[in-house]
Design a protein around this motif. Structure first.
Motif, PDB file in Angstrom:
ATOM      1  N   GLY A  23      -1.943  31.930 -82.331  1.00 17.75           N
ATOM      2  CA  GLY A  23      -1.826  30.491 -82.597  1.00 17.75           C
ATOM      3  C   GLY A  23      -0.853  29.805 -81.664  1.00 17.75           C
ATOM      4  N   GLY A  24      -0.831  30.240 -80.390  1.00 11.97           N
ATOM      5  CA  GLY A  24      -0.102  29.496 -79.348  1.00 11.97           C
ATOM      6  C   GLY A  24      -0.973  28.329 -78.897  1.00 11.97           C
ATOM      7  N   PRO A  49       1.589  35.092 -86.264  1.00 13.61           N
ATOM      8  CA  PRO A  49       2.736  35.601 -87.028  1.00 13.61           C
ATOM      9  C   PRO A  49       3.930  34.650 -87.088  1.00 13.61           C
ATOM     10  CG  PRO A  49       2.463  36.814 -84.964  1.00 13.61           C
ATOM     11  CD  PRO A  49       1.276  35.918 -85.105  1.00 13.61           C
ATOM     12  N   ALA A 135       0.160  38.858 -87.992  1.00 13.71           N
ATOM     13  CA  ALA A 135      -0.523  39.378 -86.802  1.00 13.71           C
ATOM     14  C   ALA A 135      -1.769  40.145 -87.224  1.00 13.71           C
ATOM     15  CB  ALA A 135       0.413  40.300 -86.038  1.00 13.71           C
ATOM     16  N   CYS A 165      -4.242  35.935 -77.478  1.00 10.24           N
ATOM     17  CA  CYS A 165      -2.959  36.618 -77.756  1.00 10.24           C
ATOM     18  C   CYS A 165      -1.872  36.307 -76.738  1.00 10.24           C
ATOM     19  CB  CYS A 165      -3.167  38.122 -77.829  1.00 10.24           C
ATOM     20  SG  CYS A 165      -4.322  38.587 -79.116  1.00 10.24           S
ATOM     21  N   GLY A 166      -2.217  35.647 -75.648  1.00 12.33           N
ATOM     22  CA  GLY A 166      -1.206  35.064 -74.774  1.00 12.33           C
ATOM     23  C   GLY A 166      -0.324  36.022 -74.014  1.00 12.33           C
ATOM     24  N   ASP A 214      14.874  28.303 -66.615  1.00  9.62           N
ATOM     25  CA  ASP A 214      15.105  27.924 -68.018  1.00  9.62           C
ATOM     26  C   ASP A 214      16.489  28.363 -68.489  1.00  9.62           C
ATOM     27  OD1 ASP A 214      12.745  26.714 -68.719  1.00  9.62           O
ATOM     28  OD2 ASP A 214      12.072  28.294 -70.080  1.00  9.62           O
ATOM     29  N   ASN A 385       1.157  44.917 -77.286  1.00 13.53           N
ATOM     30  CA  ASN A 385       0.585  44.284 -78.471  1.00 13.53           C
ATOM     31  C   ASN A 385      -0.306  45.319 -79.177  1.00 13.53           C
ATOM     32  OD1 ASN A 385      -1.216  42.721 -80.097  1.00 13.53           O
ATOM     33  ND2 ASN A 385      -0.692  40.921 -78.885  1.00 13.53           N
ATOM     34  N   GLY A 430      -7.200  32.596 -72.086  1.00 16.28           N
ATOM     35  CA  GLY A 430      -5.792  32.615 -71.699  1.00 16.28           C
ATOM     36  C   GLY A 430      -5.441  33.633 -70.636  1.00 16.28           C
ATOM     37  N   ILE A 443      -2.203  24.935 -68.863  1.00 18.05           N
ATOM     38  CA  ILE A 443      -3.057  24.096 -69.715  1.00 18.05           C
ATOM     39  C   ILE A 443      -4.339  23.623 -68.998  1.00 18.05           C
ATOM     40  CG2 ILE A 443      -3.127  21.879 -70.962  1.00 18.05           C
ATOM     41  CD1 ILE A 443      -1.616  24.166 -72.456  1.00 18.05           C
TER      42      ILE A 443
HETATM   43  C1  LIG Z   1       8.409  29.650 -70.315  1.00 24.26           C
HETATM   44  C2  LIG Z   1       7.032  29.101 -70.001  1.00 24.26           C
HETATM   45  C3  LIG Z   1       6.855  27.767 -69.655  1.00 24.26           C
HETATM   46  C4  LIG Z   1       5.582  27.253 -69.373  1.00 24.26           C
HETATM   47  N1  LIG Z   1       5.433  25.943 -69.054  1.00 24.26           N
HETATM   48  C5  LIG Z   1       4.177  25.446 -68.837  1.00 24.26           C
HETATM   49  C6  LIG Z   1       3.962  24.059 -68.534  1.00 24.26           C
HETATM   50  O1  LIG Z   1       4.898  23.287 -68.430  1.00 24.26           O
HETATM   51  N2  LIG Z   1       2.690  23.622 -68.339  1.00 24.26           N
HETATM   52  C7  LIG Z   1       1.615  24.465 -68.422  1.00 24.26           C
HETATM   53  O2  LIG Z   1       0.474  24.037 -68.258  1.00 24.26           O
HETATM   54  N3  LIG Z   1       1.792  25.776 -68.711  1.00 24.26           N
HETATM   55  C8  LIG Z   1       3.031  26.276 -68.915  1.00 24.26           C
HETATM   56  N4  LIG Z   1       3.198  27.605 -69.178  1.00 24.26           N
HETATM   57  C9  LIG Z   1       2.019  28.458 -69.241  1.00 24.26           C
HETATM   58  C10 LIG Z   1       1.725  28.783 -70.713  1.00 24.26           C
HETATM   59  O3  LIG Z   1       1.511  30.155 -70.730  1.00 24.26           O
HETATM   60  C11 LIG Z   1       0.549  28.033 -71.274  1.00 24.26           C
HETATM   61  O4  LIG Z   1       0.701  26.655 -71.108  1.00 24.26           O
HETATM   62  C12 LIG Z   1       0.349  28.284 -72.772  1.00 24.26           C
HETATM   63  O5  LIG Z   1       1.501  28.020 -73.504  1.00 24.26           O
HETATM   64  C13 LIG Z   1      -0.126  29.684 -73.057  1.00 24.26           C
HETATM   65  O6  LIG Z   1      -0.533  29.687 -74.392  1.00 24.26           O
HETATM   66  P1  LIG Z   1      -1.210  30.936 -75.045  1.00 24.26           P
HETATM   67  O7  LIG Z   1      -1.624  30.527 -76.402  1.00 24.26           O
HETATM   68  O8  LIG Z   1      -2.263  31.484 -74.140  1.00 24.26           O
HETATM   69  O9  LIG Z   1      -0.075  32.052 -75.064  1.00 24.26           O
HETATM   70  P2  LIG Z   1       1.277  32.180 -75.891  1.00 24.26           P
HETATM   71  O10 LIG Z   1       2.107  30.991 -75.768  1.00 24.26           O
HETATM   72  O11 LIG Z   1       1.881  33.479 -75.454  1.00 24.26           O
HETATM   73  O12 LIG Z   1       0.794  32.300 -77.411  1.00 24.26           O
HETATM   74  C14 LIG Z   1       0.098  33.437 -77.896  1.00 24.26           C
HETATM   75  C15 LIG Z   1       0.316  33.515 -79.387  1.00 24.26           C
HETATM   76  O13 LIG Z   1      -0.468  34.593 -79.897  1.00 24.26           O
HETATM   77  C16 LIG Z   1       0.250  35.227 -80.910  1.00 24.26           C
HETATM   78  N5  LIG Z   1      -0.265  36.606 -81.011  1.00 24.26           N
HETATM   79  C17 LIG Z   1      -0.181  37.576 -80.072  1.00 24.26           C
HETATM   80  N6  LIG Z   1      -0.769  38.701 -80.534  1.00 24.26           N
HETATM   81  C18 LIG Z   1      -1.228  38.422 -81.772  1.00 24.26           C
HETATM   82  C19 LIG Z   1      -1.907  39.188 -82.754  1.00 24.26           C
HETATM   83  N7  LIG Z   1      -2.220  40.473 -82.542  1.00 24.26           N
HETATM   84  N8  LIG Z   1      -2.235  38.600 -83.935  1.00 24.26           N
HETATM   85  C20 LIG Z   1      -1.923  37.282 -84.152  1.00 24.26           C
HETATM   86  N9  LIG Z   1      -1.256  36.528 -83.253  1.00 24.26           N
HETATM   87  C21 LIG Z   1      -0.918  37.089 -82.082  1.00 24.26           C
HETATM   88  C22 LIG Z   1       1.701  35.160 -80.476  1.00 24.26           C
HETATM   89  O14 LIG Z   1       2.562  35.244 -81.592  1.00 24.26           O
HETATM   90  C23 LIG Z   1       1.754  33.794 -79.787  1.00 24.26           C
HETATM   91  O15 LIG Z   1       2.205  32.780 -80.641  1.00 24.26           O
HETATM   92  C24 LIG Z   1       4.463  28.123 -69.440  1.00 24.26           C
HETATM   93  C25 LIG Z   1       4.655  29.475 -69.773  1.00 24.26           C
HETATM   94  C26 LIG Z   1       5.915  29.966 -70.055  1.00 24.26           C
HETATM   95  C27 LIG Z   1       6.062  31.415 -70.423  1.00 24.26           C
END
Ligand SMILES: Cc1cc2nc3c(=O)[nH]c(=O)nc-3n(C[C@H](O)[C@H](O)[C@H](O)COP(=O)(O)OP(=O)(O)OC[C@H]3O[C@@H](n4cnc5c(N)ncnc54)[C@H](O)[C@@H]3O)c2cc1C
Length: 459
Positions: A23-24, A49, A135, A165-166, A214, A385, A430, A443
């Motif tokens: 839920g990222g 989680p 999770a 899962c990011g 950061d 993970n 992702g 994004i």
């Molecule tokens: C520090 C930082 C700054 C950034 N700044 C920018 C920006 O300014 N602009 C931009 O476009 N991009 C930015 N990014 C890129 C960023 O990765 C993406 O924008 C976006 O936040 C990624 O989202 P996500 O959901 O793919 O991953 P994540 O943010 O990693 O979220 C994944 C989620 O999945 C959950 N998860 C994982 N495994 C499980 C499981 N087995 N069961 C249930 N839940 C699970 C985790 O708890 C987490 O909350 C940045 C990245 C980082 C690390």
């Protein structure tokens, strides 16, 4: 009203049409698109989680000094509504639209935006949303869908599953057995933990990329007075964005060139742009929309060469920071408070209350604590993970090209099994698609993937 912990008002059901795991930002964007497209009665469950959705790693920071590294005008979550994030901001602050569109606003605003849009989509949808704050630890494909298990034990079934899962952080590159006392090492993404280190002691940050930036701005904002050592193998600091527009050349011919000729051509475009008074950033901005095509059009051997020789230089030019953040980094380096080390971390020895950092290429130095800012783990076999490990171990997933992320169909995002076969109803969005797409983190890519996956899954 934003969607958050404790807001699951619907009676829980353990059989859903679509399960979104993670839920990222990517998972929440998938949920919003699915809710918007859902037919009456369709059930969607989102597993996360953390106590709040839409934060993930990037947008969980509560600190206003952590800025987006993309201007607000380019951060809409929806490809067909390019001004959507801007509209959200304009409803909350007084600023001319054109000025705000160019600004790098605090990242915490982005979590607020996504939570808001999720709440609106859930309220307006013909379908239903359950948010489960846990999770998922294992998943088995079965006929007509998937069976999976939460960490706390409950079993679920879903016709369609989207894995979002990011990012996960790389461990410190220390030899096995080089254990450090708890409290002496903090992850860069532990935003409060980093701030609590601020004071008079010297600190070391391992990694010199965006997460390092950061940490430095947070330490300075919290009044840190000690020295900040930053260490990485190439010691390249992130470069700044620049104003001045986008270069005006046709980038398509680059796709036909092998790596070496492509890099030569890019340098030529930079030279021409600079002769026209444009900064080099204007060339990177021109090729930014082609990020995936540039990777996919390289031969496998050239992709390997890119990973071996080019990637570090590519990353600092591609993943840039706001000028204000860059100015702070430069000022603190000029003052001597920030000391840069070009070295490979060899060992960290515990000496009374201090840590002695040994790096190949720099004399040893003492610090009070260490920050791990080594960034996103991209190697499939390094992913810690449990769900992803189980999928890999049981042949429901395989590493992506070059061992990066997980293998998925580059166009649809369907997850490939160990034999390379796309698995019906199992989608990946992702950063785990890095091996096949390369650009799959920010994004602008995530909003497209989330929409595609949601529409395919909910149909
Ligand atoms: C520090 C930082 C700054 C950034 N700044 C920018 C920006 O300014 N602009 C931009 O476009 N991009 C930015 N990014 C890129 C960023 O990765 C993406 O924008 C976006 O936040 C990624 O989202 P996500 O959901 O793919 O991953 P994540 O943010 O990693 O979220 C994944 C989620 O999945 C959950 N998860 C994982 N495994 C499980 C499981 N087995 N069961 C249930 N839940 C699970 C985790 O708890 C987490 O909350 C940045 C990245 C980082 C690390």
């Amino acid at each position: 009203m934003a969607y958050n912990a404790g807001m699951t008002e619907i009676q829980p059901s353990r059989q859903v049409d679509l399960a979104i795991i993670g839920g990222g930002a990517a998972g929440v964007l998938t949920a919003i698109n699915a809710l918007r497209a859902a037919a009456p009665g369709q059930r969607i469950a989102l597993f996360e989680p953390a106590s709040a959705v839409a934060q993930g790693i990037a947008y969980a920071t509560p600190w206003p000094e952590h800025l987006l590294n993309v201007p607000a005008g380019k951060m809409s979550g929806f490809p067909e509504q390019p001004g959507d994030f801007l509209d959200h901001l304009l409803a909350r602050r007084e600023a001319p639209e054109a000025t705000l569109a160019e600004q790098y606003v605090p990242r915490l605003d982005y979590a607020d935006y996504l939570q808001q849009r999720l709440a609106e989509a859930a309220a307006a949808s013909a379908g239903t949303l359950q948010v489960v704050h846990d999770a998922v630890v294992s998943l088995q494909p079965q006929s007509g869908g998937h069976r999976f298990q939460q960490a706390e034990g409950a079993n679920w079934q879903a016709t369609q599953v989207v894995l979002a899962c990011g990012n996960s952080m790389r461990p410190l590159p220390l030899p096995a057995g080089n254990a450090l006392p708890p409290g002496k090492v903090v992850d860069a993404w532990d935003y409060d933990g980093v701030r609590m280190l601020a004071g008079d002691q010297d600190l070391a940050i391992i990694g010199t990329g965006l997460s390092m930036a950061d940490c430095v701005v947070s330490l300075l904002a919290a009044g840190h007075r000690g020295r900040i050592h930053v260490l990485s193998r190439h010691a390249l600091l992130p470069l700044p964005h620049a104003h001045g527009g986008t270069a005006d050349f046709d980038p398509q011919p680059l796709l036909q060139l092998p790596l070496r000729a492509r890099m030569r051509q890019l340098r030529e475009h930079v030279r021409i742009a600079q002769a026209q008074g444009l900064p080099w950033q204007a060339v990177m901005d021109r090729i930014r929309p082609l990020g995936q095509a540039l990777w996919r059009s390289l031969e496998e051997a050239d992709q390997r060469r890119f990973l071996r020789h080019v990637v570090r230089y590519w990353d600092v030019h591609r993943h840039r920071i706001a000028e204000s953040v860059h100015d702070q980094l430069m000022a603190v380096e000029r003052s001597g408070q920030l000391q840069r080390h070009r070295a490979r971390l060899d060992a960290v020895l515990v000496q009374d209350a201090n840590l002695q950092v040994h790096g190949r290429g720099t004399p040893p130095f003492n610090v009070g604590a260490l920050i791990n800012a080594t960034g996103v783990e991209t190697r499939a076999l390094g992913l810690r993970n449990p769900l992803l490990q189980q999928l890999l171990a049981e042949g429901h997933a395989r590493p992506g090209p070059h061992g990066l992320g997980l293998d998925a169909d580059p166009d649809s995002g369907q997850l490939h099994d160990a034999h390379g076969a796309p698995q019906p109803g199992l989608w990946l969005v992702g950063s785990l698609r890095i091996g096949t797409l390369w650009e799959s983190l920010a994004i602008p890519e995530l909003r497209v993937q989330a929409q595609q996956a949601a529409r395919a899954a909910i149909a």
